[in-house]
Design a protein around this motif. Structure first.
Motif, PDB file in Angstrom:
ATOM      1  N   LYS A   2       0.845  -1.173   0.111  1.00 22.16           N
ATOM      2  CA  LYS A   2       0.038   0.080   0.001  1.00 22.16           C
ATOM      3  C   LYS A   2       0.887   1.216  -0.004  1.00 22.16           C
ATOM      4  N   LEU A   5       2.162   1.861  -3.416  1.00 19.87           N
ATOM      5  CA  LEU A   5       1.400   2.474  -4.266  1.00 19.87           C
ATOM      6  C   LEU A   5       0.830   3.918  -3.888  1.00 19.87           C
ATOM      7  N   LEU A   9       1.751   7.120  -6.292  1.00 24.16           N
ATOM      8  CA  LEU A   9       0.384   8.275  -6.546  1.00 24.16           C
ATOM      9  C   LEU A   9       0.972   9.739  -6.186  1.00 24.16           C
ATOM     10  N   SER A  12       3.622  10.962  -8.689  1.00 23.53           N
ATOM     11  CA  SER A  12       3.064  11.589 -10.239  1.00 23.53           C
ATOM     12  C   SER A  12       2.563  12.695  -9.914  1.00 23.53           C
ATOM     13  N   ALA A  13       1.656  12.712  -8.883  1.00 23.08           N
ATOM     14  CA  ALA A  13       0.772  14.102  -8.430  1.00 23.08           C
ATOM     15  C   ALA A  13       1.745  15.103  -8.389  1.00 23.08           C
ATOM     16  N   VAL A  16       3.309  16.123 -11.982  1.00 25.67           N
ATOM     17  CA  VAL A  16       2.426  16.753 -12.606  1.00 25.67           C
ATOM     18  C   VAL A  16       2.349  18.244 -12.182  1.00 25.67           C
ATOM     19  N   GLY A  17       2.585  18.543 -10.930  1.00 27.91           N
ATOM     20  CA  GLY A  17       2.391  19.977 -10.383  1.00 27.91           C
ATOM     21  C   GLY A  17       3.774  20.649 -10.693  1.00 27.91           C
ATOM     22  N   THR A  19       5.331  20.778 -13.689  1.00 28.93           N
ATOM     23  CA  THR A  19       5.697  20.909 -15.123  1.00 28.93           C
ATOM     24  C   THR A  19       5.270  22.276 -15.481  1.00 28.93           C
ATOM     25  N   ALA A  20       4.743  23.295 -14.568  1.00 29.81           N
ATOM     26  CA  ALA A  20       4.469  24.660 -15.253  1.00 29.81           C
ATOM     27  C   ALA A  20       5.676  25.560 -15.378  1.00 29.81           C
ATOM     28  N   ALA A  21       5.530  25.872 -16.869  1.00 26.78           N
ATOM     29  CA  ALA A  21       6.629  26.627 -17.270  1.00 26.78           C
ATOM     30  C   ALA A  21       7.096  27.950 -16.280  1.00 26.78           C
ATOM     31  N   GLN A  92       5.317  26.409 -25.766  1.00 22.19           N
ATOM     32  CA  GLN A  92       4.495  26.414 -24.663  1.00 22.19           C
ATOM     33  C   GLN A  92       4.857  25.597 -23.266  1.00 22.19           C
TER      34      GLN A  92
END
Lengths: 338, 397
Positions: A2, A5, A9, A12-13, A16-17, A19-21, A92
């Motif tokens: 667990k 896992l 998660l 990855s979250a 993603v957060g 990557t803002a240029a 972009q």
């Protein structure tokens, strides 16, 4: 299990957060030690790798100039070859810092795509190339012709509009890469090859027998080509804009790669401001005061870059035409440095 | 005590912690996983929306209603100068479906023929199949695509020197041209006749099977069926007063106008996909046939069954159970590989979508559409193949 896992998660979250240029492109560029430029995948005269793998061309020179303005020499220019389809996403997403890639300045791109055009480094227009043997002398005789072009450019819209407004039948064959368009045109799949006129002259060099093909006189669109940056970073926008203006101003003031050192001693105040002898214009950009001096020292003025890459003495043999200075009947006009 | 712990395992006893119950624990894991996934997706959507907004990039699907301003050079639906992006994308989707369906059809035929040929006792045939399979499987599809496309193009002449096959059929490097039927009044009767013929064939097939089961007598189903399928519409055609006329292609200016045409991009893509996927299917077929015990063949021969009947009625039906699952994968591959079309200008969903993407700059939306299209196509293909697989599975009595 667990835990594993959850950590995946979370990871990855967070990825993603992150990557803002970032907004401060100049700081990023300085930290990287290089400016990443998006260029075409090989368009002679504009951006093309030579047999040693060095990039040359008008668009590439702009990238060298930006590097010189920031780092003092051209060595900080790095190139990413991009297809027409990939170019805006690359900019972009922050993969590249500036896009000098024979890109047409249009309203959609300037507004809805979150981009800013730093100016025009080549005034172009869309034209048609055809085999001499077909005996066509005007684009208005092209009804029913097969027309080859690239996907993802303004050319397919222009050619559709042009054929429609002249009540002509069109079969448009769209390829992903310029090389495939050339090959298809060369093998006879199409009667006509359409793209920006500069591109036609450049691609004609790749045909089996370049002399068998002719570029028709009609220019059906305005294609102002220029370097593009992301919106929302005014300092970076200013730097790119003024690097281009500095090259155009230098030509107008007669400052060239060869005489730039002597010109530092010039008594002309406009030249003194350009070369950083007077005023603090470079500092206002966030650069050294000798920014424009470095640009001219590294790549020369606009006219020199034009002559070296696409001018009458090159294989492309393009006349200055509308790309001459405003004072010589052309459209190249840069705001003054003061 | 032993009975107790057994009951706890069933989840029917409250004794012990509820978390020790594997069933409950299973649910908890699944809820946690789904929750995590939902959170992750939500996070991605939020971040994307935020970043797009921050960079002043417009988003949403409103652009689909705008005028596209370009036309794919092959379209199964009528497109005009004022067609929208949505219509252009639909045309691209239909082109993808067309190449996938026709490609699967031909790849299956090539695959079965080559797979069986490789097992042939005839040395030449089996070696030829081996050479084909080994060469084709080991060359990347994109290269084969370029090979076929440019090979197809270079060998055929320009429109003015078209190959004329007579009757309105022409071949040149702009495509294969043929007469286009135009259906006049009364054509509906032909369609009804065709439907009637199809129904008739189905009924006849069932009847013939039943009769063979009961009496052992065989009925020439294939020839009779073919006769019905051709004969009935033909009779209807004359009864309705020959309502079909033909629009013949004719040389006009640069190219042929009128008629129907198959573009060379389609031919190139179809050849490449068929030959490439066919080689993989051939190996699957060979594996499936080899999986059937040789005793089946020997038993069949011992009963005096002809070799062709042995293959068709005894070996292949048993091999199908082994063949179908990997065959499904090949069908999915073929469908997805058709997206390489963009390299040779066949206007499939990826090619058209790419143009739309560049004109509108809506990268996320277009990529979303692509993902949805290929996901749906894959799921539908798997569903059909799984249904077929179940229907032929060995039924244990």
């Amino acid at each position: 299990m667990k835990k594993a896992l959850l950590s995946v998660l979370m990871g990855s979250a967070m990825a993603v957060g992150a990557t803002a240029a970032g907004a401060a492109t100049l700081d990023d560029v300085k930290a990287k030690g290089a400016v990443q430029c998006g260029v075409s995948q090989g368009l002679p005269g504009f951006s093309n790798p030579d047999d040693q793998g060095n990039w040359t061309g008008l668009d590439v020179d702009f990238c060298y100039a930006v590097s010189a303005a920031i780092f003092g020499d051209a060595s900080g220019a790095k190139f990413s070859p991009l297809s027409a389809k990939e170019r805006f996403t690359a900019l972009q997403s922050g993969e590249i810092d500036v896009l000098p890639r024979n890109t047409t300045w249009t309203m959609t791109r300037d507004t809805a795509l979150g981009l800013n055009f730093a100016g025009v480094n080549y005034y172009d227009g869309q034209g048609f190339m055809i085999r001499k043997s077909l005996g066509v002398s005007s684009a208005l005789e092209l009804s029913g012709a097969s027309v080859c072009t690239n996907t993802g450019t303004t050319t397919e819209l222009n050619v559709t509009d042009y054929f429609r407004s002249n009540n002509m039948e069109l079969e448009l064959v769209q390829f992903e890469k310029a090389d495939e368009v050339v090959q298809a045109y060369d093998s006879g799949r199409c009667d006509v090859y359409t793209t920006d006129a500069s591109g036609l002259y450049a691609q004609r060099l790749k045909l089996t027998n370049a002399a068998d093909h002719v570029v028709l006189p009609e220019i059906i669109s305005k294609e102002p080509l220029g370097p593009v940056v992301r919106q929302g970073d005014d300092q970076w926008f200013n730097i790119n804009k003024w690097v281009l203006f500095a090259m155009i101003n230098a030509e107008e003031l007669g400052v060239s790669q060869a005489n730039v050192d002597e010109m530092k001693e010039s008594s002309n105040p406009a030249i003194r401001r350009l070369l950083g002898v007077e005023g603090s214009f470079g500092e206002n950009l966030g650069l050294g005061n000798d920014w424009a001096y470095n640009v001219i020292k590294a790549v020369g003025n606009y006219g020199e870059s034009f002559d070296k890459n696409v001018g009458p003495d090159t294989p492309l043999g393009i006349a200055r035409g509308v790309n001459a200075l405003w004072s010589k009947g052309g459209l190249m006009y840069a705001p003054p440095i003061r | 005590m032993a009975a107790n712990s057994h009951q706890a395992g069933d989840g029917s006893s409250a004794k012990g912690s509820i978390f020790n119950d594997p069933k409950v624990r299973g649910y908890i894991y699944q809820i946690v996983l789904v929750g995590g996934l939902v959170y992750l997706v939500w996070n991605i959507v939020q971040n994307t929306a935020h970043n797009l907004e921050k960079q002043n990039i417009a988003s949403g699907f409103g652009f689909l209603d705008n005028t596209a301003g370009f036309l794919p050079n092959q379209s199964l639906i009528d497109l005009s100068a004022t067609s929208t992006y949505a219509e252009a994308l639909l045309a691209g989707l239909l082109n993808t479906l067309l190449i996938a369906v026709i490609g699967i059809f031909f790849a299956t035929i090539v695959g079965f023929v080559m797979g069986i040929a490789r097992l042939s006792n005839n040395w030449v045939i089996s070696k030829m199949a081996t050479v084909y399979i080994e060469i084709v499987r080991n060359i990347p599809l994109l290269l084969q695509l370029f090979f076929w496309y440019f090979a197809v193009l270079r060998t055929v002449p320009h429109p003015k020197q078209s190959l004329d096959f007579g009757g309105g059929f022409f071949l040149n490097n702009r495509g294969f041209f043929m007469p286009k039927p135009e259906f006049g009044e009364g054509s509906a009767l032909i369609l009804y006749a065709l439907i009637a013929a199809v129904l008739g064939v189905i009924i006849m097939y069932r009847w013939a099977k039943k009769r063979q089961m009961a009496t052992g007598q065989r009925f020439p189903v294939f020839l009779t069926g073919l006769g019905m399928l051709i004969g009935l519409p033909l009779v209807a055609y004359f009864v309705a007063g020959m309502p079909i006329t033909y629009d013949l292609p004719a040389l006009k200016g640069f190219n042929f106008a009128g008629g129907m045409k198959v573009i060379p991009e389609f031919v190139g893509l179809l050849l490449a996909l068929t030959i490439y996927t066919g080689a993989f299917i051939a190996e699957i077929v060979r594996a499936g046939i080899l999986a059937v015990s040789h005793g089946q063949t020997e038993a069949s021969y011992a009963l005096g069954v002809k070799p062709s009947h042995t293959l068709r009625l005894i070996i292949i039906p048993q091999a199908m159970r082994v063949i179908i699952p990997p065959l499904t994968s090949q069908y999915l591959n073929l469908t997805k590989n058709s997206s390489l079309a963009v390299a040779i200008a066949y206007p499939d969903i990826v090619s058209v979508g790419g143009t739309v993407l560049n004109q509108t700059g809506q990268a996320i939306e277009i990529i979303g559409i692509w993902m949805l299209v290929y996901l749906s196509l894959s799921l539908i293909t798997s569903m059909i193949m799984n249904w077929y697989n179940r229907s032929i599975a060995l039924v244990e009595r």
